[in-house]
Design a protein around this motif. Sequence first.
Motif, PDB file in Angstrom:
ATOM      1  N   ALA A  67      -8.127   6.488   1.011  1.00  0.00           N
ATOM      2  CA  ALA A  67      -8.864   5.229   1.164  1.00  0.00           C
ATOM      3  C   ALA A  67      -9.136   4.565  -0.173  1.00  0.00           C
ATOM      4  CB  ALA A  67     -10.177   5.492   1.909  1.00  0.00           C
ATOM      5  N   SER A  68      -9.504   5.378  -1.180  1.00  0.00           N
ATOM      6  CA  SER A  68      -9.793   4.821  -2.514  1.00  0.00           C
ATOM      7  C   SER A  68      -8.538   4.254  -3.174  1.00  0.00           C
ATOM      8  CB  SER A  68     -10.434   5.891  -3.397  1.00  0.00           C
ATOM      9  OG  SER A  68      -9.506   6.939  -3.650  1.00  0.00           O
ATOM     10  N   LEU A  69      -7.385   4.818  -2.849  1.00  0.00           N
ATOM     11  CA  LEU A  69      -6.130   4.349  -3.461  1.00  0.00           C
ATOM     12  C   LEU A  69      -5.694   2.993  -2.911  1.00  0.00           C
ATOM     13  CD1 LEU A  69      -4.039   7.675  -3.560  1.00  0.00           C
ATOM     14  CD2 LEU A  69      -4.990   6.452  -5.515  1.00  0.00           C
ATOM     15  N   ILE A  70      -5.881   2.760  -1.603  1.00  0.00           N
ATOM     16  CA  ILE A  70      -5.323   1.545  -0.985  1.00  0.00           C
ATOM     17  C   ILE A  70      -6.388   0.572  -0.497  1.00  0.00           C
ATOM     18  CG2 ILE A  70      -3.180   2.693  -0.331  1.00  0.00           C
ATOM     19  CD1 ILE A  70      -4.240   3.033   2.482  1.00  0.00           C
ATOM     20  N   GLY A  71      -7.669   0.859  -0.789  1.00  0.00           N
ATOM     21  CA  GLY A  71      -8.730  -0.098  -0.491  1.00  0.00           C
ATOM     22  C   GLY A  71      -9.134  -0.191   0.961  1.00  0.00           C
ATOM     23  N   THR A 105       0.829  -1.218   0.000  1.00  0.00           N
ATOM     24  CA  THR A 105       0.000   0.000   0.000  1.00  0.00           C
ATOM     25  C   THR A 105       0.860   1.265   0.000  1.00  0.00           C
ATOM     26  OG1 THR A 105      -0.168  -0.220   2.421  1.00  0.00           O
ATOM     27  CG2 THR A 105      -2.003  -1.077   1.101  1.00  0.00           C
ATOM     28  N   ALA A 106       2.028   1.197   0.659  1.00  0.00           N
ATOM     29  CA  ALA A 106       2.945   2.338   0.647  1.00  0.00           C
ATOM     30  C   ALA A 106       3.444   2.602  -0.778  1.00  0.00           C
ATOM     31  CB  ALA A 106       4.114   2.094   1.586  1.00  0.00           C
ATOM     32  N   GLN A 107       3.729   1.517  -1.521  1.00  0.00           N
ATOM     33  CA  GLN A 107       4.162   1.644  -2.923  1.00  0.00           C
ATOM     34  C   GLN A 107       3.085   2.333  -3.761  1.00  0.00           C
ATOM     35  OE1 GLN A 107       6.869   0.937  -4.653  1.00  0.00           O
ATOM     36  NE2 GLN A 107       8.109  -0.556  -3.504  1.00  0.00           N
ATOM     37  N   VAL A 108       1.823   1.931  -3.529  1.00  0.00           N
ATOM     38  CA  VAL A 108       0.712   2.526  -4.283  1.00  0.00           C
ATOM     39  C   VAL A 108       0.621   4.022  -4.015  1.00  0.00           C
ATOM     40  CG1 VAL A 108      -1.802   2.587  -4.522  1.00  0.00           C
ATOM     41  CG2 VAL A 108      -0.617   0.393  -4.403  1.00  0.00           C
ATOM     42  N   LEU A 109       0.762   4.415  -2.764  1.00  0.00           N
ATOM     43  CA  LEU A 109       0.690   5.839  -2.416  1.00  0.00           C
ATOM     44  C   LEU A 109       1.829   6.620  -3.059  1.00  0.00           C
ATOM     45  CD1 LEU A 109      -0.358   5.723   1.357  1.00  0.00           C
ATOM     46  CD2 LEU A 109      -1.772   6.349  -0.605  1.00  0.00           C
ATOM     47  N   VAL A 110       3.041   6.060  -3.029  1.00  0.00           N
ATOM     48  CA  VAL A 110       4.194   6.739  -3.646  1.00  0.00           C
ATOM     49  C   VAL A 110       3.968   6.936  -5.133  1.00  0.00           C
ATOM     50  CG1 VAL A 110       6.638   6.479  -4.227  1.00  0.00           C
ATOM     51  CG2 VAL A 110       5.857   6.006  -1.899  1.00  0.00           C
ATOM     52  N   GLN A 111       3.430   5.893  -5.780  1.00  0.00           N
ATOM     53  CA  GLN A 111       3.162   5.993  -7.225  1.00  0.00           C
ATOM     54  C   GLN A 111       2.144   7.074  -7.539  1.00  0.00           C
ATOM     55  OE1 GLN A 111       2.029   2.030  -8.409  1.00  0.00           O
ATOM     56  NE2 GLN A 111       4.077   1.176  -7.975  1.00  0.00           N
ATOM     57  N   ASN A 112       1.325   7.430  -6.561  1.00  0.00           N
ATOM     58  CA  ASN A 112       0.305   8.461  -6.770  1.00  0.00           C
ATOM     59  C   ASN A 112       0.689   9.806  -6.162  1.00  0.00           C
ATOM     60  OD1 ASN A 112      -2.413   7.269  -8.014  1.00  0.00           O
ATOM     61  ND2 ASN A 112      -1.462   5.668  -6.756  1.00  0.00           N
ATOM     62  N   GLY A 113       1.975   9.969  -5.859  1.00  0.00           N
ATOM     63  CA  GLY A 113       2.477  11.274  -5.435  1.00  0.00           C
ATOM     64  C   GLY A 113       2.506  11.518  -3.946  1.00  0.00           C
ATOM     65  N   VAL A 114       2.086  10.532  -3.131  1.00  0.00           N
ATOM     66  CA  VAL A 114       2.165  10.677  -1.674  1.00  0.00           C
ATOM     67  C   VAL A 114       3.544  10.156  -1.262  1.00  0.00           C
ATOM     68  CG1 VAL A 114       1.126  10.080   0.550  1.00  0.00           C
ATOM     69  CG2 VAL A 114      -0.326  10.334  -1.483  1.00  0.00           C
TER      70      VAL A 114
END
Length: 470
Positions: free
Chosen positions: A389-393, A365-374
């Motif tokens: 919440a929508s990004l990481i389910g 989930t951390a990887q997903v956030l980084v890919q989206n600019g967080v």
Amino acid sequence: MNFSELGKVIDVLSKEKGIDKGIITHAIEQAFLVTTRKKFGIQGEYETKYNAEYDDIEIFQFKNVVEDVRDNVVEIPLEEARKEDPDVEVGDQLGFKIEDPKFTRVDIQTVKQIIMQKVRDAEREILFSEFKHREGDLITGIARRYERGNIIVDLGKADAVLSRREIIPGESFNTGDRIQAYLSEVVMTNRGPEIRLSRTSPMFLVKLFELEVPEIQDGTIEIKSAAREPGQRAKIAVQSVDKDIDPVGACVGMKGSRVQNVVNELRGEKIDIVKWNDDLITFTTAALAPSEIENIGVDHEERSMDVVVEEDQLSLAIGRRGQNVRLAAMLTGYKINIISKVKLQEKVKLSVENLLQIPALNEATAQVLVQNGVMAIGDFLATDDEEVASLIGLQASDIATAKEELTAKIEEGGVELQPEGEEELVSASAVPQYKGIIEKDGASSEDGEDAKFSEAEKRLREELAAFKIK
């Protein structure tokens, strides 16, 4: 009144100066009109006309018919007026031919000066009109002299100025040398039209290719963009309307003959010929050659691009002293940031580690956030709960709870807000000094007569118009 050989003067001036006879005739009429008003009173109403049949200037004075005369220059009593015209009434205007104005030598000298001034003005207008429509063309002349570091170039009918900043660095010209340049601008000054040349403009490069490549002249190949660092390196982007013709090969020519002629004229300037592509990422990849590009991220709103390359490709992408990336930025019209892939991966790794301080997140989930600019704890706290919440389910309530726990830890001093030891991500950045993309002819032109003249030209014309006495 008889001024001998006025017709001969008109013929000679017309042939020598290339000025229409009507303009010279009007100048003579205006010169006598000005002199007449000075001699007989500026408040009077006069008319001058050149009589070609008798080769003479006729001068008429007009007066208002009145009962009581207050001003002899503009009024005539009814009784006297009826000697000239029995049907005249009060309120009419009567014209008289001045048979002998008794002009003095000083008056005649004034007439000559006004005529010559108006002839010079007409010459300036002719030169201005002749060269104004040649703006954007290649032009050839002879170097005549240096003035304050600028080269005065003889174009035959007029002199042009090649300023110091428009000369390719390192080149020099001697008196009598042939100079080829781009006619960048023609402006009207107090001293007449000033013709400005350039050898550093990207359009000089474009025009040289048009001269060397017949396919560009006939429209089969189009130069879409051009960028230069004069005397060092240049890039042009070309496109063919015929799929069977290679635009790059046509511009290079047999054994490089065409491009070499351009290089010789530009004093050895290296030229990269790039194939144009409407897809910005594909075109940028070609513009940054010979480096190999891993990935390109585009921000159209900010007109910028992040270009990711391998570590061993950094120097090629950036070029000597940043030259390659600067030219590519000008060619595309976008700011270009060159980013090392190794540094990017390291930044992603540090960002993931920073986000893993949040108990609710795992590595995925951390990887997903980084890919989206967080990229850090601060970004996580600033991002809306619903969006995270929508990004990481997860549920928005879970994110809100995680943020509350995170805030408490931050207050205790147990959380790093930013990744430690983070390096500068961008290895090189180039903002385009100008947009190299070439607009279609007339795309930015204005309609109407006013488009021909700059504000300075308009002011000069207004002053000249005020000087003329109608």
